[in-house]
Write an enzyme that holds these catalytic residues in place. Sequence first.
Site, PDB file in Angstrom:
ATOM      1  N   LYS A 185     -10.110   0.541  -2.211  1.00 45.09           N
ATOM      2  CA  LYS A 185     -10.241   0.132  -0.810  1.00 45.09           C
ATOM      3  C   LYS A 185     -11.615   0.489  -0.250  1.00 45.09           C
ATOM      4  CE  LYS A 185      -7.561   0.590   3.509  1.00 45.09           C
ATOM      5  NZ  LYS A 185      -6.438   1.344   4.116  1.00 45.09           N
ATOM      6  N   GLU A 238       0.841  -1.188   0.000  1.00 42.86           N
ATOM      7  CA  GLU A 238       0.000   0.000   0.000  1.00 42.86           C
ATOM      8  C   GLU A 238       0.880   1.244   0.000  1.00 42.86           C
ATOM      9  OE1 GLU A 238      -3.802   1.565   2.625  1.00 42.86           O
ATOM     10  OE2 GLU A 238      -2.130   0.602   3.674  1.00 42.86           O
ATOM     11  N   CYS A 282      -4.793  -3.637   3.169  1.00 45.31           N
ATOM     12  CA  CYS A 282      -4.484  -3.291   4.559  1.00 45.31           C
ATOM     13  C   CYS A 282      -5.657  -3.495   5.522  1.00 45.31           C
ATOM     14  CB  CYS A 282      -3.952  -1.867   4.615  1.00 45.31           C
ATOM     15  SG  CYS A 282      -3.063  -1.473   6.164  1.00 45.31           S
TER      16      CYS A 282
END
EC number: 3.5.1.128
Length: 328
Positions: free
Chosen positions: A162, A87, A204
């Site tokens: 995301k 990321e 993440c």
Amino acid sequence: MLGFIIRPPHQLLSLLSCPGLRIPRFSVLCAPPRLRTMAASSSSSELPLVAVCQVTSTPDKEQNFKTCAELIREAARLGACLAFLPEAFDFIARDPEETRRLSEPLSGNLLEEYTQLARECGLWLSLGGFHERGQDWEQTQKIYNCHVILNNMGSVVATYRKTHLCDVEIPGQGPMRESNSTIPGPSLESPISTPAGKIGLAICYDMRFPELSLALVQAGAEILTYPSAFGSVTGPAHWEVLLRARAIETQCYVVAAAQCGRHHEKRASYGHSMVVDPWGTVVARCSEGPGLCLARIDLNYLQQLRKQLPVFQHRRPDLYGNLGHPLS
């Protein structure tokens, strides 16, 4: 199955040769093979090799690209078919305003450089979290945290934005408000076929939501990837245990490229990039600091495990409702 750890020479305690691998600029260590209760699968030399890149991004985009490009070229020289970047591989800014200023559209210069790099190396790339100016940039002045997959011809074959933004306050780690500069993605993406297997895309903080991983595996994922920038407090407590849990419950490989070290005066990351197999064993991990770890992906082993421990046949959707239901 063998995993490989890349360490800088000054951290090398003993040099072990790995059959079929040339010793590169960084020395290669073979992780000890674990005992396996399953029948032997394909020979390791026939299995696809993936590379996991660990970096320390800063606000300097040009230097970040140079660092990532060096690791990607090293991965190609070692015979990897796919390299994973963490990321925020493009940059980690000091504040939301700097994040917005440094961001680019997918059609910008930085992605073009990675497109050329993928073609040059003949390597698939998982670009784990690009600060993307989307089509709504002019209206919102906010970006997407976008996971991009490039094939070995440099074409964009998948994008995932995301969906779970990290708005948290962890004592000792400092507050994080990802939503100050970022819009959550609207949907999950179907797993993408690659030379290593079918990859389900996440980023993440997504790893804290098992519903996402369950949906991806029921859509066909064999590898889950969580490019990350975990903090120094949550990292030691949660990083490895969450990754291993996602691998065990989905019976997938889990690949997690991570940021490491101090990015600037306001932020540092935990590192410890790793690959976990479907049994939950960490088969490769990075040492401290920027570098690579390598692992082979054995899909025959994955299928054997799913047959011998058929948890998805035992699920009770009549009790759970639509928890982790397959993607449409």
